[in-house]
Design a protein around this motif. Structure first.
Motif, mmCIF file in Angstrom:
data_model
loop_
_atom_site.group_PDB
_atom_site.id
_atom_site.type_symbol
_atom_site.label_atom_id
_atom_site.label_comp_id
_atom_site.label_asym_id
_atom_site.label_seq_id
_atom_site.Cartn_x
_atom_site.Cartn_y
_atom_site.Cartn_z
ATOM 1 N N PRO A 1 3.967 4.937 -21.927
ATOM 2 C CA PRO A 1 3.784 4.041 -21.002
ATOM 3 C C PRO A 1 3.173 2.734 -21.393
ATOM 4 O O PRO A 1 2.639 2.968 -22.681
ATOM 5 N N PHE A 2 2.970 1.602 -21.034
ATOM 6 C CA PHE A 2 2.359 0.547 -21.212
ATOM 7 C C PHE A 2 0.928 0.909 -21.539
ATOM 8 O O PHE A 2 0.400 1.703 -20.878
ATOM 9 N N LYS B 1 -3.871 -2.143 -18.826
ATOM 10 C CA LYS B 1 -2.922 -2.048 -17.544
ATOM 11 C C LYS B 1 -3.051 -3.271 -16.763
ATOM 12 O O LYS B 1 -1.954 -3.729 -16.148
ATOM 13 N N LYS B 2 -4.096 -3.973 -16.854
ATOM 14 C CA LYS B 2 -4.090 -5.429 -16.147
ATOM 15 C C LYS B 2 -3.106 -6.377 -16.575
ATOM 16 O O LYS B 2 -2.702 -7.081 -16.067
ATOM 17 N N VAL B 3 -2.799 -6.080 -17.952
ATOM 18 C CA VAL B 3 -1.897 -7.075 -18.470
ATOM 19 C C VAL B 3 -0.391 -6.796 -17.944
ATOM 20 O O VAL B 3 0.142 -7.735 -17.563
ATOM 21 N N GLU B 4 -0.027 -5.405 -17.869
ATOM 22 C CA GLU B 4 1.145 -5.228 -17.284
ATOM 23 C C GLU B 4 1.247 -5.528 -15.769
ATOM 24 O O GLU B 4 2.536 -6.151 -15.361
ATOM 25 N N ASP B 5 0.061 -5.340 -14.954
ATOM 26 C CA ASP B 5 0.039 -5.730 -13.700
ATOM 27 C C ASP B 5 0.428 -7.167 -13.499
ATOM 28 O O ASP B 5 1.058 -7.673 -12.422
ATOM 29 N N GLY C 1 8.411 -8.725 -15.040
ATOM 30 C CA GLY C 1 8.560 -7.337 -14.920
ATOM 31 C C GLY C 1 9.645 -6.864 -15.850
ATOM 32 O O GLY C 1 9.693 -5.795 -16.638
ATOM 33 N N ASN C 2 10.911 -7.490 -16.127
ATOM 34 C CA ASN C 2 11.772 -7.103 -16.858
ATOM 35 C C ASN C 2 11.318 -7.194 -18.433
ATOM 36 O O ASN C 2 11.857 -6.274 -19.248
ATOM 37 N N ASP C 3 10.516 -8.266 -18.668
ATOM 38 C CA ASP C 3 10.072 -8.265 -20.080
ATOM 39 C C ASP C 3 9.074 -7.105 -20.572
ATOM 40 O O ASP C 3 9.128 -6.693 -21.524
ATOM 41 N N VAL C 4 8.356 -6.476 -19.587
ATOM 42 C CA VAL C 4 7.475 -5.529 -19.538
ATOM 43 C C VAL C 4 8.338 -4.301 -19.681
ATOM 44 O O VAL C 4 8.018 -3.405 -20.481
#
Length: 238
Positions: free
Chosen positions: A76-77, A82-86, A94-97
């Motif tokens: 996973p990320f 995780k705060k970066v993903e959120d 979101g698509n880039d993540v």
């Protein structure tokens, strides 16, 4: 006789009384018709079993979606950021993540293709004493031995393979772009974690998990023993 009984005992717990009787008859016949296993044969049989498991495990995870669509080992990320993903999802990235997570797993799949010979070489250096200890051990004794005795060396060899794989599939570039985007957001604490270290650790963990499954399968399922030597070493419960 003792060389035949030891592997035979490994299979008894999974057998019915009828199967046990049949298996005892097989052992009785083997004492008179089959040459007892030597310590060298036991060692070679264990090495064959491990190499077999590694080959299957590495081949499985090195296929497209071998990591990405396997929930047990999907990478996973990075959780420490995780705060970066959120935050990126919140601002519409979101698509880039999701694309980054896919390419991260593609990197692990690519690296797994190169990892097999590293593991195989380590197995071939296993001593006879190690082999006997593994034969009498738990279902994952061989995998644990491999992790314990080779992880440091393997990681040093595996890490550049992961780095090259991440570069090849573009995961490193995607990650840099995502982190740079995040770091430009006003009033946030900038991050710059080691993606290669993270991917290496999880890729190795996933590979060992698959190897452990194959080792357990060979110990418990006679059909999984693909050579005469493996059948002799592990015994058969017919």
């Amino acid at each position: 006789m003792k060389y035949i009984i030891i592997p035979f005992l490994l299979a008894l717990s999974a057998c019915t009384s009828t199967q046990i009787t049949q298996a005892l008859n097989e052992v009785s016949k083997a004492t008179t018709t089959e040459k007892a296993l030597t310590t060298a044969e036991v060692g070679q049989g264990l090495k064959e079993a491990l190499i077999n498991g590694i080959s299957k495990g590495a081949d499985r995870v090195s296929q497209t979606d071998g990591y990405f669509k396997n929930p047990e080992i999907k990478i996973p990320f990075p959780p420490d950021v995780k705060k970066v993903e959120d935050k990126l999802r919140q601002i519409g990235l979101g698509n880039d993540v999701d694309r980054f997570i896919m390419t991260l797993n593609r990197g692990a799949e690519e690296a797994a293709k190169e990892a097999k010979p590293i593991f195989v070489d380590a197995i071939r250096q296993m001593t006879i004493e190690d082999a006997w200890g593994i034969l009498k051990g738990e279902d994952n004794a061989a995998t644990n031995y491999l992790q314990r005795s080779t992880s440091t060396q393997l990681k040093s060899k595996f890490k550049p393979v992961i780095q090259n794989a991440l570069d090849k599939v573009g995961a490193a570039r995607y990650y840099t772009d995502l982190v740079n985007t995040y770091n430009k957001i006003p009033f946030i604490e900038k991050v710059n974690p080691d993606l290669n270290e993270y991917a290496t650790d999880l890729a190795m963990k996933g590979l060992f998990m698959q190897i452990a499954k194959e080792e357990k399968n060979i110990r418990q399922d006679p059909v999984a023993r693909t050579t005469d030597l493996l059948k002799r070493v592990f015994g058969q419960a017919k």
